[in-house]
Design a protein around this motif. Sequence first.
Motif, mmCIF file in Angstrom:
data_model
loop_
_atom_site.group_PDB
_atom_site.id
_atom_site.type_symbol
_atom_site.label_atom_id
_atom_site.label_comp_id
_atom_site.label_asym_id
_atom_site.label_seq_id
_atom_site.Cartn_x
_atom_site.Cartn_y
_atom_site.Cartn_z
ATOM 1 N N LYS A 106 48.202 42.947 33.355
ATOM 2 C CA LYS A 106 48.577 41.295 34.693
ATOM 3 C C LYS A 106 48.105 40.745 35.055
ATOM 4 N N GLY A 107 47.087 39.884 34.453
ATOM 5 C CA GLY A 107 46.218 39.344 35.166
ATOM 6 C C GLY A 107 45.265 39.125 36.115
ATOM 7 N N PHE A 108 44.634 40.449 36.278
ATOM 8 C CA PHE A 108 44.442 40.450 37.725
ATOM 9 C C PHE A 108 42.643 39.971 37.572
ATOM 10 N N ARG A 109 41.797 39.219 38.022
ATOM 11 C CA ARG A 109 40.495 39.467 37.714
ATOM 12 C C ARG A 109 40.214 38.999 38.893
ATOM 13 N N GLN A 110 38.542 39.295 38.700
ATOM 14 C CA GLN A 110 37.851 39.658 39.859
ATOM 15 C C GLN A 110 37.363 38.460 39.718
ATOM 16 N N SER A 111 37.011 37.281 40.772
ATOM 17 C CA SER A 111 36.198 35.769 41.208
ATOM 18 C C SER A 111 35.377 36.019 42.530
ATOM 19 N N ASP A 112 34.596 36.410 42.754
ATOM 20 C CA ASP A 112 33.985 36.071 44.497
ATOM 21 C C ASP A 112 34.077 34.718 44.814
ATOM 22 N N THR A 113 34.165 33.829 43.827
ATOM 23 C CA THR A 113 34.533 32.473 43.961
ATOM 24 C C THR A 113 36.036 31.849 44.600
ATOM 25 N N SER A 114 36.266 33.128 44.811
ATOM 26 C CA SER A 114 38.444 32.454 44.883
ATOM 27 C C SER A 114 39.078 33.427 46.337
ATOM 28 N N SER A 115 39.952 33.020 46.847
ATOM 29 C CA SER A 115 40.566 33.302 48.155
ATOM 30 C C SER A 115 39.990 34.816 48.897
ATOM 31 N N PHE A 116 39.537 34.797 50.336
ATOM 32 C CA PHE A 116 39.346 35.866 51.319
ATOM 33 C C PHE A 116 40.610 36.565 51.436
ATOM 34 N N ILE A 117 41.250 35.846 51.198
ATOM 35 C CA ILE A 117 43.205 36.461 51.465
ATOM 36 C C ILE A 117 43.526 37.603 50.946
ATOM 37 N N PHE A 118 44.299 38.490 51.122
ATOM 38 C CA PHE A 118 44.817 38.691 50.419
ATOM 39 C C PHE A 118 46.143 38.699 49.771
ATOM 40 N N SER A 119 47.381 37.671 50.577
ATOM 41 C CA SER A 119 48.522 36.897 50.425
ATOM 42 C C SER A 119 47.911 36.588 48.660
ATOM 43 N N ASP A 120 47.194 35.139 48.850
ATOM 44 C CA ASP A 120 46.421 34.196 48.030
ATOM 45 C C ASP A 120 46.304 35.333 47.085
ATOM 46 N N PHE A 121 45.516 36.317 46.977
ATOM 47 C CA PHE A 121 45.579 36.965 45.239
ATOM 48 C C PHE A 121 46.457 37.627 45.202
ATOM 49 N N LEU A 122 47.240 38.192 45.308
ATOM 50 C CA LEU A 122 48.845 38.059 45.056
ATOM 51 C C LEU A 122 49.226 37.851 44.364
ATOM 52 N N GLU A 123 48.679 35.943 44.422
ATOM 53 C CA GLU A 123 50.078 34.697 44.445
ATOM 54 C C GLU A 123 48.788 34.034 42.574
ATOM 55 N N THR A 124 47.213 34.715 43.001
ATOM 56 C CA THR A 124 47.120 33.109 41.861
ATOM 57 C C THR A 124 46.230 34.783 41.277
ATOM 58 N N LYS A 125 46.042 36.155 41.319
ATOM 59 C CA LYS A 125 45.592 37.271 40.724
ATOM 60 C C LYS A 125 44.112 36.846 40.818
ATOM 61 N N HIS A 126 43.125 36.532 41.449
ATOM 62 C CA HIS A 126 42.146 35.873 41.743
ATOM 63 C C HIS A 126 41.106 36.688 42.650
ATOM 64 N N GLY A 127 40.225 37.337 42.525
ATOM 65 C CA GLY A 127 39.902 38.034 44.100
ATOM 66 C C GLY A 127 38.646 38.387 44.116
ATOM 67 N N ASN A 128 37.606 38.639 45.228
ATOM 68 C CA ASN A 128 36.548 38.959 45.457
ATOM 69 C C ASN A 128 37.148 40.878 44.909
ATOM 70 N N SER A 129 36.116 41.261 45.028
ATOM 71 C CA SER A 129 35.670 42.933 45.234
ATOM 72 C C SER A 129 36.963 43.654 46.248
ATOM 73 N N LEU A 130 36.907 43.241 47.525
ATOM 74 C CA LEU A 130 37.310 44.084 48.581
ATOM 75 C C LEU A 130 38.749 43.672 48.336
ATOM 76 N N LEU A 131 39.753 42.816 47.888
ATOM 77 C CA LEU A 131 40.682 42.239 47.630
ATOM 78 C C LEU A 131 41.589 42.712 46.608
ATOM 79 N N PHE A 132 40.784 43.007 45.399
ATOM 80 C CA PHE A 132 40.437 43.597 44.293
ATOM 81 C C PHE A 132 41.252 45.659 44.681
ATOM 82 N N SER A 133 40.371 45.494 45.680
ATOM 83 C CA SER A 133 40.152 47.129 45.586
ATOM 84 C C SER A 133 41.428 46.826 46.940
#
Length: 444
Positions: A106-133
């Motif tokens: 689905k394109g979800f990838r981890q990136s520790d330099t990206s957003s701190f916010i869960f909804s941003d992660f759903l939009e961009t599909k890039h987020g840190n280990s917390l948001l991924f979890s």
Amino acid sequence: MTKKWIILVLAGLCFCIVNQLSASEHSSLSNAIETNKLEDFPILNEKEGSLLDAILVVERVVRPDIDIPKYKREITNLAIELYHKLDYYHKFDDPVDYMKTFLHNKGFRQSDTSSFIFSDFLETKHGNSLLFSLLYLAIAEKLYFSLYAIDLPDHMIIRYQDKKNTINIEPSIEKGNQTDHNYIVKYDIADSEIQDGLYLRNLSRKEIIAHLLSSYSSYFYIKREFEKSLGAISKAIELHPRNPKLYYHRAEIYAELQKYDKAVADIKHLTDLDPSHSYAYYLAANISIRQEDFDKASEYVEQVDVNDNANTLLMQGIYYENIGDYDKALKLMKKALLYDFNNANSYHHIAMLYSRKKDYDAALKNIDTAISLLPTYHTFHYEKALYHLYKQSLEPALESIQNALSLQPDHPDYLLLQTEITNALNGNWEANTLVVATESDNDA
């Protein structure tokens, strides 16, 4: 898998689609975030509502107008699609490994330099280990999978448990899992930290939300909105009072707010919780230096249990930077990068040290690396503008300060510097005068 189990899953999915917190319940939790104790709020307990409800409502700390139904639908749709694929490919005996493949596709990838916010992660599909979890947990909750969040030093993973297996999962990695022993070695986790429940245990819903609030506190900290950052981290501590990292972060915020006694109190409390965090005394030492109490600073340094890790070396470096020993500070911070080469803060401090030594090319190289790791931190762009000014490079300086303003539009220092650079480019100011002024600020 039995037909009864399938029926229960489908019933649960239908329930989750239509079940949403009422407006009054949303309002009540939002009010609790702002004004009251959070720890006893029903939705933060395991048997009330869902984890996803809590995640999305707590996001109102940073996004008051978040479209909660939209993101609930998105998670529900992902869960339904995953369910059908598990059924089609007969993967219910090994659902989590397929779940990793599904989200990766689905394109979800981890990136520790990206957003701190869960909804941003759903939009961009890039987020840190917390948001991924959190994504894994939200989907698994709808499918009644037994997934749990597991805390590690500055990292979060997922644990899958059924009657036969317990598996640790790196959410961002499509293939492969690790044992507890792997993590103990990788993160240098002491036996006492495991016995005290600091790491490698299943987190409660309250503790998960505490991590999310800590992330939002970091979001405000980067924006230099320290009062909001303090509010979020204090709520996190209410929910997870035994997490030493939360106290360290709050101590940093107190230091920025010049509430030094409270900062030192938090440092002492976290070292009581976990003596392995004694490097935090370097923060207390740097606070004492700000207060020009150098004897006290030396006392704090003596309390550090010196060992080579990124946090200790970085804090040592900042200490020597503050007392003016730039060469020793630079050596320590470069050594810190050997342990954590993706630490934007280390590159930031190295850039400042090179600037103090008037090696502006090296300063620019390191601040560029810091920006590549944390592009949304406006201060990095501001400092890059200054380094260009020290080289009398006005056009790159203007570009950098405009980047800073795109992230923090109303910052008075940024607006002033933009005006002065523009005037210099238009011939209304001497570039040398502007450079001398900024260099004197740098030396102060």
